[in-house]
Design a protein around this motif. Sequence first.
Motif, PDB file in Angstrom:
ATOM      1  N   TRP A 149       0.816  -1.212   0.000  1.00  0.00           N
ATOM      2  CA  TRP A 149       0.000   0.000   0.000  1.00  0.00           C
ATOM      3  C   TRP A 149       0.849   1.262   0.000  1.00  0.00           C
ATOM      4  N   GLY A 150       2.139   1.099   0.201  1.00  0.00           N
ATOM      5  CA  GLY A 150       3.017   2.256   0.288  1.00  0.00           C
ATOM      6  C   GLY A 150       3.271   2.730   1.709  1.00  0.00           C
ATOM      7  N   TYR A 151       2.838   1.955   2.713  1.00  0.00           N
ATOM      8  CA  TYR A 151       3.112   2.317   4.100  1.00  0.00           C
ATOM      9  C   TYR A 151       4.563   2.010   4.441  1.00  0.00           C
ATOM     10  N   ASP A 152       5.186   2.919   5.157  1.00  0.00           N
ATOM     11  CA  ASP A 152       6.549   2.713   5.626  1.00  0.00           C
ATOM     12  C   ASP A 152       6.563   1.544   6.613  1.00  0.00           C
ATOM     13  N   MET A 153       7.519   0.639   6.462  1.00  0.00           N
ATOM     14  CA  MET A 153       7.577  -0.527   7.345  1.00  0.00           C
ATOM     15  C   MET A 153       7.834  -0.125   8.795  1.00  0.00           C
ATOM     16  N   ILE A 154       8.540   0.989   9.017  1.00  0.00           N
ATOM     17  CA  ILE A 154       8.765   1.437  10.401  1.00  0.00           C
ATOM     18  C   ILE A 154       7.434   1.815  11.039  1.00  0.00           C
ATOM     19  N   ASP A 155       6.572   2.515  10.286  1.00  0.00           N
ATOM     20  CA  ASP A 155       5.250   2.857  10.815  1.00  0.00           C
ATOM     21  C   ASP A 155       4.425   1.597  11.072  1.00  0.00           C
ATOM     22  N   LEU A 156       4.543   0.621  10.191  1.00  0.00           N
ATOM     23  CA  LEU A 156       3.793  -0.621  10.391  1.00  0.00           C
ATOM     24  C   LEU A 156       4.276  -1.379  11.625  1.00  0.00           C
ATOM     25  N   LEU A 157       5.587  -1.350  11.867  1.00  0.00           N
ATOM     26  CA  LEU A 157       6.099  -2.008  13.074  1.00  0.00           C
ATOM     27  C   LEU A 157       5.600  -1.292  14.326  1.00  0.00           C
ATOM     28  N   ILE A 158       5.536   0.045  14.268  1.00  0.00           N
ATOM     29  CA  ILE A 158       5.013   0.798  15.419  1.00  0.00           C
ATOM     30  C   ILE A 158       3.530   0.478  15.632  1.00  0.00           C
ATOM     31  N   ALA A 159       2.764   0.486  14.536  1.00  0.00           N
ATOM     32  CA  ALA A 159       1.332   0.187  14.649  1.00  0.00           C
ATOM     33  C   ALA A 159       1.106  -1.236  15.156  1.00  0.00           C
ATOM     34  N   GLY A 160       1.971  -2.160  14.768  1.00  0.00           N
ATOM     35  CA  GLY A 160       1.804  -3.550  15.190  1.00  0.00           C
ATOM     36  C   GLY A 160       2.062  -3.770  16.660  1.00  0.00           C
ATOM     37  N   ALA A 161       2.733  -2.820  17.323  1.00  0.00           N
ATOM     38  CA  ALA A 161       2.995  -2.957  18.757  1.00  0.00           C
ATOM     39  C   ALA A 161       1.788  -2.571  19.601  1.00  0.00           C
ATOM     40  N   ARG A 162       0.767  -1.950  19.009  1.00  0.00           N
ATOM     41  CA  ARG A 162      -0.388  -1.512  19.791  1.00  0.00           C
ATOM     42  C   ARG A 162      -1.132  -2.672  20.460  1.00  0.00           C
ATOM     43  N   PRO A 163      -1.382  -3.790  19.780  1.00  0.00           N
ATOM     44  CA  PRO A 163      -2.046  -4.901  20.488  1.00  0.00           C
ATOM     45  C   PRO A 163      -1.255  -5.418  21.682  1.00  0.00           C
ATOM     46  N   VAL A 164       0.083  -5.359  21.599  1.00  0.00           N
ATOM     47  CA  VAL A 164       0.903  -5.808  22.733  1.00  0.00           C
ATOM     48  C   VAL A 164       0.635  -4.928  23.954  1.00  0.00           C
ATOM     49  N   VAL A 165       0.421  -3.627  23.717  1.00  0.00           N
ATOM     50  CA  VAL A 165       0.127  -2.722  24.831  1.00  0.00           C
ATOM     51  C   VAL A 165      -1.198  -3.108  25.488  1.00  0.00           C
ATOM     52  N   TYR A 166      -2.237  -3.263  24.671  1.00  0.00           N
ATOM     53  CA  TYR A 166      -3.538  -3.654  25.227  1.00  0.00           C
ATOM     54  C   TYR A 166      -3.413  -4.955  26.032  1.00  0.00           C
ATOM     55  N   LEU A 167      -2.831  -5.957  25.412  1.00  0.00           N
ATOM     56  CA  LEU A 167      -2.800  -7.281  26.034  1.00  0.00           C
ATOM     57  C   LEU A 167      -1.936  -7.289  27.288  1.00  0.00           C
ATOM     58  N   THR A 168      -0.796  -6.619  27.235  1.00  0.00           N
ATOM     59  CA  THR A 168       0.102  -6.627  28.400  1.00  0.00           C
ATOM     60  C   THR A 168      -0.511  -5.892  29.579  1.00  0.00           C
ATOM     61  N   VAL A 169      -0.982  -4.684  29.341  1.00  0.00           N
ATOM     62  CA  VAL A 169      -1.478  -3.859  30.454  1.00  0.00           C
ATOM     63  C   VAL A 169      -2.752  -4.459  31.055  1.00  0.00           C
ATOM     64  N   VAL A 170      -3.678  -4.895  30.208  1.00  0.00           N
ATOM     65  CA  VAL A 170      -4.920  -5.470  30.735  1.00  0.00           C
ATOM     66  C   VAL A 170      -4.651  -6.802  31.431  1.00  0.00           C
ATOM     67  N   THR A 171      -3.749  -7.603  30.879  1.00  0.00           N
ATOM     68  CA  THR A 171      -3.427  -8.881  31.522  1.00  0.00           C
ATOM     69  C   THR A 171      -2.780  -8.674  32.883  1.00  0.00           C
ATOM     70  N   VAL A 172      -1.780  -7.794  32.929  1.00  0.00           N
ATOM     71  CA  VAL A 172      -1.057  -7.572  34.191  1.00  0.00           C
ATOM     72  C   VAL A 172      -1.893  -6.758  35.176  1.00  0.00           C
ATOM     73  N   GLY A 173      -2.702  -5.832  34.667  1.00  0.00           N
ATOM     74  CA  GLY A 173      -3.439  -4.941  35.558  1.00  0.00           C
ATOM     75  C   GLY A 173      -4.757  -5.492  36.052  1.00  0.00           C
ATOM     76  N   LEU A 174      -5.421  -6.348  35.283  1.00  0.00           N
ATOM     77  CA  LEU A 174      -6.743  -6.819  35.688  1.00  0.00           C
ATOM     78  C   LEU A 174      -6.856  -8.341  35.738  1.00  0.00           C
ATOM     79  N   ILE A 175      -6.448  -9.004  34.653  1.00  0.00           N
ATOM     80  CA  ILE A 175      -6.737 -10.427  34.529  1.00  0.00           C
ATOM     81  C   ILE A 175      -5.945 -11.257  35.542  1.00  0.00           C
ATOM     82  N   VAL A 176      -4.630 -11.067  35.595  1.00  0.00           N
ATOM     83  CA  VAL A 176      -3.814 -11.864  36.518  1.00  0.00           C
ATOM     84  C   VAL A 176      -4.132 -11.547  37.986  1.00  0.00           C
ATOM     85  N   PRO A 177      -4.307 -10.273  38.384  1.00  0.00           N
ATOM     86  CA  PRO A 177      -4.729 -10.027  39.772  1.00  0.00           C
ATOM     87  C   PRO A 177      -6.053 -10.713  40.123  1.00  0.00           C
TER      88      PRO A 177
END
Length: 403
Positions: free
Chosen positions: A188-216
């Motif tokens: 599509w013409g997207y810069d791969m660096i931007d795609l790598l940054i965008a791809g890290a967003r699910p890790v933020v959701y999953l990590t913070v919600v898992t550590v902050g709510l689910i595991v406790p």
Amino acid sequence: MTDTSPTDVSREPDVAEFERIDWERLDGPSRLLSAERIALVVGLFVLGAVYLAYRVRGNAYLVWRWNVGPADWLLLLSVVFLIAYGLVPLRRNRRTLRRLLGRLRARPLTALALVYLGVVLVVGFYGLVAFAAGELTDLTLDRFQPPFWSTVPYQVTRTDCAGYVADGWDLSRPCHGSLQYPLGTDRWGYDMIDLLIAGARPVVYLTVVTVGLIVPLATVVGLVAGYYGGTVDDLLMAYVDVQLSVPAIVVYLLAFMFVGNSMFLLLAAFGLLSWGGVARLVRSEALQRREEGFVLAARAVGAPSRYVLRRHLLPNVADTVVPAAAHLLAVLVLTEAGLSFLGFNPSFQSWGMTVAEGLFYLRPPTIVWWTSTFPALALATTVAAVKLAGDGLRDVLDPRWEP
């Protein structure tokens, strides 16, 4: 087991802290307004005020280009819990913080994994607030540009090479990559660096919600079931059995058909239906520890159950909870990537989605190898870092650990 007064503690350095009985706390009045509770109440009040202001204002973005949805509010709620029951206790007990940092220095691989995960989380947060509506906006017309050290046939770039290309009419002549796109672009013409940054967003959701709510939540359920036993244990474990018997993927697919796709749906289906295994592990550990001498002694002198659970049992299950939580987080990250790879896309432009687009658009996919290789490496490195950090923190947080 050792019962000590505060003045005896300094004379018995070999006794683990969780084995000591804090006589001042037992004899003193119960503190309803602890620092953790104050931080939690203040955090919830601030979050509620921000939510009301956002709704009343009616703007599209909360901060910069952050278009918040249910998953984002769940993320912010998890941050409040992490601050109240993670950062505040560490801030109050600097001796514990120094001891943990000292143990981390003895485990450089664990420290390196934590640093990498911290960088991924920071990058993911940047992606959340920088890319409007969860999508990239800097779309270019330079498609399939190779990394600066690589080449690609000129015809693959749709005759629009951003780097050096030899003169002539041969469409198969090499197009060289350029520093304009150091890691190249996708179809599509997207810069791969931007795609790598965008791809890290699910890790933020999953990590913070898992550590902050689910595991406790799983830890509390396992501790209460193991400590109290009897009817409480039967009821809680019956619920856990029901939860474990319901495949989260089935719930997700049904909700996908009738509700629609979103990151919140993934968190609700896999997060809320996946903590039963952690709760069972904690319960097993609590069943063993509740008969230890220091626990029986604390109960014999009239220590309230909440005190025993927090001071004597919770530190003892840390070496069980941490690797189990890391395993759960790694599974959730891979699940999100797998669903995105299959086209469900709970988070647009995640690493799994980028890998799939790089593999199936051109034949053979090795012509544009960078479009799938870089996000796959990021995903694999992140999962490996989660597992390494979990295994290392198990030893770092072990109250009996000796270097």
